[in-house]
Design a protein around this motif. Structure first.
Motif, PDB file in Angstrom:
ATOM      1  N   HIS A 173       0.812  -1.222   0.000  1.00 21.76           N
ATOM      2  CA  HIS A 173       0.000   0.000   0.000  1.00 21.76           C
ATOM      3  C   HIS A 173       0.843   1.267   0.000  1.00 21.76           C
ATOM      4  O   HIS A 173       0.285   2.368  -0.057  1.00 21.76           O
ATOM      5  N   ASN A 174       2.158   1.144   0.055  1.00 22.22           N
ATOM      6  CA  ASN A 174       3.019   2.314   0.193  1.00 22.22           C
ATOM      7  C   ASN A 174       2.896   3.290  -0.973  1.00 22.22           C
ATOM      8  O   ASN A 174       2.830   4.503  -0.763  1.00 22.22           O
TER       9      ASN A 174
ATOM     10  N   THR B 262     -10.121  10.111   4.392  1.00 28.03           N
ATOM     11  CA  THR B 262     -10.459   8.834   5.029  1.00 28.03           C
ATOM     12  C   THR B 262      -9.645   7.710   4.409  1.00 28.03           C
ATOM     13  O   THR B 262      -9.154   6.829   5.114  1.00 28.03           O
ATOM     14  N   ARG B 263      -9.509   7.736   3.096  1.00 26.21           N
ATOM     15  CA  ARG B 263      -8.739   6.700   2.396  1.00 26.21           C
ATOM     16  C   ARG B 263      -7.287   6.708   2.863  1.00 26.21           C
ATOM     17  O   ARG B 263      -6.675   5.658   3.062  1.00 26.21           O
ATOM     18  N   GLU B 264      -6.738   7.913   3.039  1.00 24.62           N
ATOM     19  CA  GLU B 264      -5.361   8.022   3.494  1.00 24.62           C
ATOM     20  C   GLU B 264      -5.204   7.454   4.909  1.00 24.62           C
ATOM     21  O   GLU B 264      -4.234   6.745   5.206  1.00 24.62           O
ATOM     22  N   ASP B 265      -6.164   7.744   5.773  1.00 26.56           N
ATOM     23  CA  ASP B 265      -6.122   7.198   7.131  1.00 26.56           C
ATOM     24  C   ASP B 265      -6.212   5.674   7.119  1.00 26.56           C
ATOM     25  O   ASP B 265      -5.489   4.990   7.858  1.00 26.56           O
ATOM     26  N   LEU B 266      -7.105   5.144   6.279  1.00 27.69           N
ATOM     27  CA  LEU B 266      -7.249   3.686   6.190  1.00 27.69           C
ATOM     28  C   LEU B 266      -5.976   3.017   5.672  1.00 27.69           C
ATOM     29  O   LEU B 266      -5.559   1.969   6.178  1.00 27.69           O
ATOM     30  N   LEU B 267      -5.359   3.634   4.667  1.00 32.07           N
ATOM     31  CA  LEU B 267      -4.115   3.076   4.140  1.00 32.07           C
ATOM     32  C   LEU B 267      -3.011   3.125   5.184  1.00 32.07           C
ATOM     33  O   LEU B 267      -2.234   2.172   5.324  1.00 32.07           O
ATOM     34  N   LYS B 268      -2.941   4.220   5.933  1.00 32.28           N
ATOM     35  CA  LYS B 268      -1.915   4.339   6.971  1.00 32.28           C
ATOM     36  C   LYS B 268      -2.104   3.271   8.036  1.00 32.28           C
ATOM     37  O   LYS B 268      -1.136   2.639   8.484  1.00 32.28           O
ATOM     38  N   MET B 269      -3.350   3.036   8.444  1.00 32.64           N
ATOM     39  CA  MET B 269      -3.627   1.993   9.436  1.00 32.64           C
ATOM     40  C   MET B 269      -3.270   0.616   8.893  1.00 32.64           C
ATOM     41  O   MET B 269      -2.724  -0.230   9.619  1.00 32.64           O
TER      42      MET B 269
ATOM     43  N   GLU C   5       1.118   8.533  -3.003  1.00 32.01           N
ATOM     44  CA  GLU C   5       0.430   9.286  -4.061  1.00 32.01           C
ATOM     45  C   GLU C   5      -0.700  10.147  -3.481  1.00 32.01           C
ATOM     46  O   GLU C   5      -0.835  11.326  -3.821  1.00 32.01           O
ATOM     47  N   ILE C   6      -1.483   9.570  -2.614  1.00 27.96           N
ATOM     48  CA  ILE C   6      -2.578  10.317  -1.988  1.00 27.96           C
ATOM     49  C   ILE C   6      -2.023  11.431  -1.110  1.00 27.96           C
ATOM     50  O   ILE C   6      -2.559  12.539  -1.069  1.00 27.96           O
TER      51      ILE C   6
END
Length: 141
Positions: A92-93, A111-118, A98-99
């Protein structure tokens, strides 16, 4: 229709001697049908939760199965396995970076960025600590 409801409906129809045209709202048969519907809904919800819980395991299995197929189902050497593990952990990096780049300065993360970080953090901690959770009972015995 769900299984329990259909079974109860058939039992009541057999007892009544044919089709169920109408049931009194507070009759025993109506309550049996209502209980069957509630049970079917509960079982559907439990199955959906179980399926959602199993999704990460299925995704992981599919990833490594594809890696084995790329190698023509021959055993991978240790370096290749470690490379595939690191590829899986870092999957997912790119999307996260990119986001993060497209976000304007001073704006909160999406929200997508937070989900990817988690997801990235969860995969990294799992890689660091191991996939299996230790059984506390066997460790203390």
């Amino acid at each position: 229709m769900a299984k329990t409801f259909e079974k109860e409906r058939k039992r009541i129809a057999k007892k009544k001697g044919g089709k169920i045209e109408a049931l009194h709202a507070n009759s025993r048969n109506a309550k049996r049908l209502h209980t069957a519907v509630i049970r079917d809904d509960r079982l559907k919800a439990l199955a959906a939760a179980r399926k959602k819980q199993d999704k990460p395991l299925i995704r992981r299995t599919r990833f490594f199965l594809e890696a084995a197929r790329e190698n023509e189902l021959k055993p991978l050497d240790e370096a290749a396995v470690q490379a595939k593990i690191l590829e899986f952990v870092g999957q997912h990096n790119e999307e996260y970076e990119e986001i993060k780049k497209t976000r304007r300065a001073g704006r909160p993360p999406s929200t997508r960025e937070d989900l990817l970080k988690m997801a990235i953090e969860a995969l990294e901690t799992e890689h660091k600590n191991g996939f299996c959770k230790p059984n506390l009972i066997t460790m203390t015995a």
